[in-house]
Design an enzyme around this catalytic site. Structure first.
Site, PDB file in Angstrom:
ATOM      1  N   GLU A 158       0.866  -1.181   0.000  1.00 29.46           N
ATOM      2  CA  GLU A 158       0.000   0.000   0.000  1.00 29.46           C
ATOM      3  C   GLU A 158       0.896   1.223   0.000  1.00 29.46           C
ATOM      4  O   GLU A 158       1.047   1.924   1.003  1.00 29.46           O
ATOM      5  CB  GLU A 158      -0.937   0.029   1.217  1.00 29.46           C
ATOM      6  N   HIS A 201      -9.082   1.380  -0.601  1.00 27.08           N
ATOM      7  CA  HIS A 201      -8.265   2.327   0.164  1.00 27.08           C
ATOM      8  C   HIS A 201      -9.107   3.554   0.483  1.00 27.08           C
ATOM      9  O   HIS A 201      -9.968   3.937  -0.306  1.00 27.08           O
ATOM     10  CB  HIS A 201      -7.048   2.705  -0.715  1.00 27.08           C
ATOM     11  N   ASP A 254       2.594   2.242   3.780  1.00 26.15           N
ATOM     12  CA  ASP A 254       1.851   3.467   3.480  1.00 26.15           C
ATOM     13  C   ASP A 254       2.812   4.623   3.236  1.00 26.15           C
ATOM     14  O   ASP A 254       2.566   5.762   3.596  1.00 26.15           O
ATOM     15  CB  ASP A 254       0.847   3.844   4.591  1.00 26.15           C
TER      16      ASP A 254
END
Ligand SMILES: *[C@@H]1O[C@H](CO)[C@@H](O)[C@H](O)[C@H]1NC(C)=O
Ligand SMILES: *[C@@H]1O[C@H](CO)[C@@H](O)[C@H](O)[C@H]1NC(C)=O
Ligand SMILES: *[C@@H]1O[C@H](CO)[C@@H](O)[C@H](O)[C@H]1NC(C)=O
Ligand SMILES: *[C@@H]1O[C@H](CO)[C@@H](O)[C@H](O)[C@H]1NC(C)=O
Ligand SMILES: *[C@@H]1O[C@H](CO)[C@@H](O)[C@H](O)[C@H]1NC(C)=O
Length: 353
Positions: free
Chosen positions: A32, A191, A314
């Site tokens: 991600e 997301h 992230d």
């Protein structure tokens, strides 16, 4: 793909190219991880940067692939990173034609940006969700043409003249899209995104500090995820693979209550056939992106199983070192940690196929 037909057997000679990627070591794989194009960098950098960084640095990190990002991956033992377009990306474009044009542009630019280093980088497709059949087609194109590993959608697709038509992928017209993801056997990552202005005004004017990862991301996205569960998407597409970040957008901590109160609605036409918790053990995977909390990870390992949890960071909203330093401290056996950091992703993304 060539099908040889005989009266007794169907043999598929599938021309699947072995994926070249950095599987030389035992480093981690993260999925991600945000990147964007110059046109979207301002909207993607409204988040507060990590401590000590400026918005200009966050923007530079979002646009970069081969410089500071790769250097940090090397330094912290990340073998492979899957890139996707930072939120809201295409989901923030209300006009269907503009959204479709930008989706193709983002996908083609990402593919060409990583083409010289597919050892280290892969891509998730960005899709315009105004037209589910076109989204399915674009997903297929990016998988075939670019070797993309799935899609990442930034919550609902905003739409309409004032942006207030919110398209949720739990509606039957999206079955054509889910069917494609299931057929291609690639995961779809859901997301979060910042809300449209009208929602911000109604729900967050009283305290704008709780927008984004503080609370609003989890609240808004968990509605979408639970809609997909409750409306029976995983019953219609039982082999569909679905990823949510940030340790499950809080849903797993509530599964007992969700199961109890959703199952009471079976006589009210609830499309879902199983309990919500069941899909967290059959279709849904979660990542640790931006939620480096060991006690919570342990709880999730109990609630849904460690084999459904994948390490992710992230980046660049979190630093790579913060993620990998946390990974180093998690008290797991070497085997379990390898599964969390690497092998779960190899299996889910079929990197060794
Ligand atoms: C594989 O990844 C490691 C980081 O874990 C890096 O040091 C190494 O150079 C990479 N190898 C290749 C061939 O890219
Ligand atoms: C790939 O291309 C980028 C941009 O031109 C460059 O910075 C990078 O060093 C290249 N990487 C490899 C592995 O050739
Ligand atoms: C996906 O695209 C490929 C290549 O264009 C095509 O052969 C295949 O039929 C498409 N798959 C589906 C399910 O439409
Ligand atoms: C709709 O969204 C676009 C892009 O997010 C924004 O520029 C525009 O001002 C919005 N319109 C309204 C009426 O809020
Ligand atoms: C679903 O959960 C409810 C409440 O915990 C339980 O009573 C029921 O047996 C469960 N149903 C299935 C199919 O597991």
């Amino acid at each position: 793909m060539v099908w040889l037909l005989s009266p007794y057997v169907f043999i598929c000679i599938c021309m699947v190219q072995a994926r070249k990627w950095n599987n030389t070591g035992k480093g981690s794989i993260v999925l991600e991880e945000a990147w964007t194009i110059p046109e979207f960098v301002a909207q993607a950098s409204v988040s507060v940067p990590p401590p000590g960084q400026t918005t200009a640095q966050l923007e530079a990190n979002l646009l970069d692939i081969h410089n500071q990002r790769l250097a940090a991956m090397d330094l912290h033992g990340i073998d492979f990173m899957v890139l996707s377009c930072a939120a809201p990306c295409i989901q923030g474009i209300s006009d269907p034609n503009t959204a479709a044009t930008f989706a193709t542009k983002v996908n083609d630019e990402l593919a060409s940006a990583i083409a010289n280093n597919t050892m280290r980088f892969g891509g998730f497709a960005s899709l315009s969700m105004h037209d589910p059949a076109a989204a399915a087609k674009e997903l297929n194109r990016t998988v075939f043409e670019h070797g993309f590993l799935g899609a990442l959608l930034n919550d609902y697709q905003q739409s309409g003249p004032d942006n207030t038509t919110l398209l949720y992928y739990d509606q039957p017209e999206y079955d054509v899209f889910w069917s494609m993801a299931e057929t291609l056997d690639v995961p779809v990552y859901l997301h979060p995104r910042f809300p449209i202005a009208q929602i911000t005004a109604l729900e967050y004017a009283h305290s704008p500090f709780i927008l984004g990862p503080v609370n609003e991301f989890q609240v808004t996205l968990s509605n979408h995820i639970l809609g997909i569960i409750a409306n029976g998407v995983f019953d219609r597409f039982p082999r569909l693979k679905f990823i949510v970040g940030h340790l499950g957008e809080r849903i797993p901590s509530d599964l007992v209550r969700i199961d109890e109160h959703i199952s009471r609605q079976k006589s009210r036409g609830l499309p879902m056939l199983k309990n919500a918790s069941d899909y967290w053990r059959s279709n849904i995977f979660e990542t640790t992106s931006g939620n480096f909390a060991t006690p919570l990870l342990k709880f999730h390992a109990d609630a849904i199983g460690l084999d459904r949890i994948l390490f992710s960071i992230d980046y660049p909203f979190e630093t790579i070192s913060e993620g990998t330093n946390w990974l180093d401290t998690i008290p797991l056996s070497a085997k379990d940690k390898l599964r969390l950091a690497r092998e779960g992703a190899i299996e889910l993304l079929k990197l060794n196929h």
